[in-house]
Design a protein around this motif. Structure first.
Motif, PDB file in Angstrom:
ATOM      1  N   LYS A 106       2.470   9.709 -13.338  1.00 48.03           N
ATOM      2  CA  LYS A 106       2.985   8.382 -13.644  1.00 48.03           C
ATOM      3  C   LYS A 106       3.768   8.346 -14.955  1.00 48.03           C
ATOM      4  CE  LYS A 106      -0.689   6.187 -16.363  1.00 48.03           C
ATOM      5  NZ  LYS A 106       0.167   5.841 -17.511  1.00 48.03           N
ATOM      6  N   GLU A 119      -4.726  -0.685  -6.503  1.00 52.55           N
ATOM      7  CA  GLU A 119      -4.944   0.479  -7.369  1.00 52.55           C
ATOM      8  C   GLU A 119      -3.785   1.460  -7.215  1.00 52.55           C
ATOM      9  OE1 GLU A 119      -8.285   4.001  -8.181  1.00 52.55           O
ATOM     10  OE2 GLU A 119      -8.636   2.461  -6.659  1.00 52.55           O
ATOM     11  N   GLY A 120      -3.314   1.971  -8.347  1.00 52.62           N
ATOM     12  CA  GLY A 120      -2.208   2.929  -8.325  1.00 52.62           C
ATOM     13  C   GLY A 120      -1.046   2.444  -9.168  1.00 52.62           C
ATOM     14  N   GLY A 121       0.135   2.953  -8.862  1.00 52.96           N
ATOM     15  CA  GLY A 121       1.318   2.664  -9.653  1.00 52.96           C
ATOM     16  C   GLY A 121       1.634   1.182  -9.722  1.00 52.96           C
ATOM     17  N   GLU A 122       2.075   0.755 -10.908  1.00 52.97           N
ATOM     18  CA  GLU A 122       2.405  -0.653 -11.109  1.00 52.97           C
ATOM     19  C   GLU A 122       3.689  -0.780 -11.929  1.00 52.97           C
ATOM     20  OE1 GLU A 122       2.900  -3.695 -10.264  1.00 52.97           O
ATOM     21  OE2 GLU A 122       0.731  -3.968 -10.003  1.00 52.97           O
ATOM     22  N   ARG A 152       0.867  -1.175   0.000  1.00 53.20           N
ATOM     23  CA  ARG A 152       0.000   0.000   0.000  1.00 53.20           C
ATOM     24  C   ARG A 152       0.908   1.230   0.000  1.00 53.20           C
ATOM     25  NH1 ARG A 152      -2.953  -3.551  -0.920  1.00 53.20           N
ATOM     26  NH2 ARG A 152      -5.059  -3.973  -0.105  1.00 53.20           N
ATOM     27  N   TYR A 153       0.466   2.297  -0.636  1.00 50.41           N
ATOM     28  CA  TYR A 153       1.241   3.544  -0.625  1.00 50.41           C
ATOM     29  C   TYR A 153       0.813   4.348   0.591  1.00 50.41           C
ATOM     30  CZ  TYR A 153       3.449   7.855  -2.195  1.00 50.41           C
ATOM     31  OH  TYR A 153       4.245   8.976  -2.284  1.00 50.41           O
ATOM     32  N   TRP A 155       0.182   1.457 -14.334  1.00 49.31           N
ATOM     33  CA  TRP A 155      -0.880   1.859 -13.401  1.00 49.31           C
ATOM     34  C   TRP A 155      -1.949   0.778 -13.342  1.00 49.31           C
ATOM     35  CZ3 TRP A 155      -0.622   6.081 -10.354  1.00 49.31           C
ATOM     36  CH2 TRP A 155      -1.769   6.506  -9.688  1.00 49.31           C
ATOM     37  N   ARG A 166       6.641   0.970  -7.580  1.00 48.03           N
ATOM     38  CA  ARG A 166       5.285   1.441  -7.259  1.00 48.03           C
ATOM     39  C   ARG A 166       5.335   2.726  -6.430  1.00 48.03           C
ATOM     40  NH1 ARG A 166       2.229  -4.177  -5.345  1.00 48.03           N
ATOM     41  NH2 ARG A 166       1.667  -4.972  -7.424  1.00 48.03           N
ATOM     42  N   ASP A 167       6.215   2.768  -5.437  1.00 44.17           N
ATOM     43  CA  ASP A 167       6.337   3.972  -4.607  1.00 44.17           C
ATOM     44  C   ASP A 167       6.680   5.197  -5.452  1.00 44.17           C
ATOM     45  OD1 ASP A 167       5.680   2.919  -2.148  1.00 44.17           O
ATOM     46  OD2 ASP A 167       7.741   2.719  -1.439  1.00 44.17           O
ATOM     47  N   ARG A 172      -3.391  11.790 -14.543  1.00 40.43           N
ATOM     48  CA  ARG A 172      -2.482  10.773 -14.019  1.00 40.43           C
ATOM     49  C   ARG A 172      -1.056  10.960 -14.520  1.00 40.43           C
ATOM     50  NH1 ARG A 172      -6.597   5.673 -14.563  1.00 40.43           N
ATOM     51  NH2 ARG A 172      -7.717   6.050 -12.615  1.00 40.43           N
ATOM     52  N   ASN A 198       3.670   6.252  -7.615  1.00 38.49           N
ATOM     53  CA  ASN A 198       2.585   6.814  -6.804  1.00 38.49           C
ATOM     54  C   ASN A 198       2.926   8.175  -6.216  1.00 38.49           C
ATOM     55  OD1 ASN A 198       0.534   4.828  -6.977  1.00 38.49           O
ATOM     56  ND2 ASN A 198       1.659   3.500  -5.575  1.00 38.49           N
TER      57      ASN A 198
END
Length: 449
Positions: free
Chosen positions: A232, A423-426, A100-101, A413, A134-135, A229, A138
């Motif tokens: 990203k 959900e979020g950065g990938e 999780r962020y 994402w 991901r961090d 977005r 995000n």
């Protein structure tokens, strides 16, 4: 060690990974059956014990991501020891689902933790790299500009004993003129981060990442919905940095060159303009047909620099075109490649990693769509078709023909939450590229020995 993992099983409960057949003999199975548990993939059943919770059953998932339902599907604060299932898949999926962020807002609850099973060490390496990517994706753009992105590369370099430097100022203007042109409109100056690692006699792998920390579109301004977005738009750089970290942590038998073009595409009186002609590191001149096609300009200089070092292969990652997403959706990175062996290795690596990628053609019949009347080429085509292919053909002009090169056009994402994919950065494509690169090097070493 990631916070969703624990090193020992002192207070861990058994987590039985089962299929629909053959689980009825396990302790507490009667309770689970009476509760409706059938053992289908991804199904969870808690089992009673003498003093409360005694364990759990979990239906064997179809992919590593399926294990991602467990960290928040099991009681908060609990620890679990894997019984059955694949150690690598379980560890990787658990970590992917636990992410999780939380930089600006604490998580609503802590994840359940997994005792790292024997054979899960390689999964930890990959998960750690994915969490970092991901961090970065995000992170809000006001907290992650070109300087901060370059510093993130430096942090990874320091952790693995790699050489690191930043190219900026006049050195950037002269040596990476296209990167400078894209970033000159922002008060946050552009720069190129360079990481080098590995023994001098090992095969050189060059990774190039598009690090546009925010993309307004420049003077060809995006509409608000298109800008929503764009924090990203440095996703390619995040994925390439994560890939570099995974390769170094695994002590891959390679020499590594990572290049991140860290810029912000902003609107100001200093911004580059439509129909400007800019010079590239290769010496080719480019007419700017659209300032919102800036990522390929950044990569043109990085690819040229990488090619000058005669690597065994070049891989670039970027959130480049909406056309690739229209064609393939958010989960499938588009692969363009000038070498059949490298393309095959990356495609196979994606399937092996459970992270498929899809190859699109480098169709030379569209190359003249980039013709310019006043420069060597334009950065866009005037035709509203084949946008992902045309972008790849632009970048191909900056790669030496003899060097195997692959280009991943990725989304970076998750639009909605799924097991293992919050959900979020990938870090889209990282696992596929990791498996594919190593397989390509192994196969080419055998063919030349």
């Amino acid at each position: 060690m990631l916070p969703c993992l624990v090193p020992d099983a002192v207070h861990a409960l058994p987590l039985h990974v089962v299929t629909p057949e053959g689980w009825e003999h396990l302790p507490g199975a009667g309770f689970a059956k009476a509760s409706g548990f059938t053992g289908k993939p991804g199904e969870i059943a808690l089992l009673p014990g003498e003093s409360g919770l005694g364990g759990a059953l979990f239906g064997l998932p179809k992919s590593a991501e399926g294990y991602g339902a467990l960290p928040y599907g099991l009681p908060e604060g609990s620890a679990w020891a894997l019984q059955g299932g694949d150690a690598f898949q379980a560890t990787l999926g658990w970590c992917l689902g636990a992410y999780r962020y939380t930089r600006f807002k604490p998580g609503k609850r802590a994840p359940a933790r997994l005792v790292t099973p024997p054979g899960g060490e390689a999964a930890q390496i990959q998960a750690t790299a994915i969490w970092r990517a991901r961090d970065l994706i995000n992170a809000p753009a006001n907290h992650l500009g070109p300087a901060e992105l370059a510093a993130a590369v430096g942090n990874v370099a320091a952790a693995h004993g790699a050489a690191f430097r930043v190219i900026e100022g006049e050195e950037l203007r002269q040596g990476f003129p296209a990167v400078h042109a894209v970033g000159q409109g922002s008060p946050r100056a552009p720069r190129v981060a360079v990481l080098e690692w590995g023994a001098a006699d090992a095969p050189l792998v060059a990774l190039c990442g598009k690090g546009v920390c925010f993309d307004t579109g420049g003077l060809d301004l995006k509409p608000p919905s298109g800008m929503l977005r764009m924090k990203k738009d440095m996703g390619g750089a995040a994925v390439m940095l994560g890939l570099a970290e995974a390769l170094m942590a695994a002590k891959a038998p390679i020499r590594l060159l990572l290049l991140v073009g860290a810029v912000e595409n902003s609107v100001s009186g200093e911004a580059f303009r439509p129909l400007d002609v800019i010079r590239t590191r290769k010496g080719l001149t480019v007419e700017v047909g659209n300032t919102d096609a800036e990522g390929r300009l950044v990569l043109s200089d990085l690819l040229t620099y990488a090619g000058e070092h005669a690597p065994r292969l070049i891989l670039n990652g970027c959130t480049l075109t909406g056309a690739a997403r229209v064609a393939l959706g958010p989960d499938l990175p588009a692969l363009f490649c000038n070498d059949e062996a490298l393309a095959g290795a990356l495609l196979a690596g994606g399937l092996a990693a459970g992270e498929p990628i899809w190859r699109l053609p480098l169709h030379d019949g569209y190359a003249n769509w980039l013709d310019s009347g006043i420069a060597d080429l334009n950065n866009v085509s005037t035709r509203p078709m084949a946008g992902a292919i045309v972008a790849a053909l632009f970048m191909k002009r900056f790669v030496p023909e003899a060097i195997p090169w692959a280009h991943l056009d990725l989304y970076g994402w998750n639009d909605a939450h799924r097991a293992g994919r919050p959900e979020g950065g990938e870090a889209t494509g990282l696992r596929a590229a990791l498996a594919g690169i190593l397989d390509f090097l192994r196969s080419t070493d055998k063919s030349t020995s």
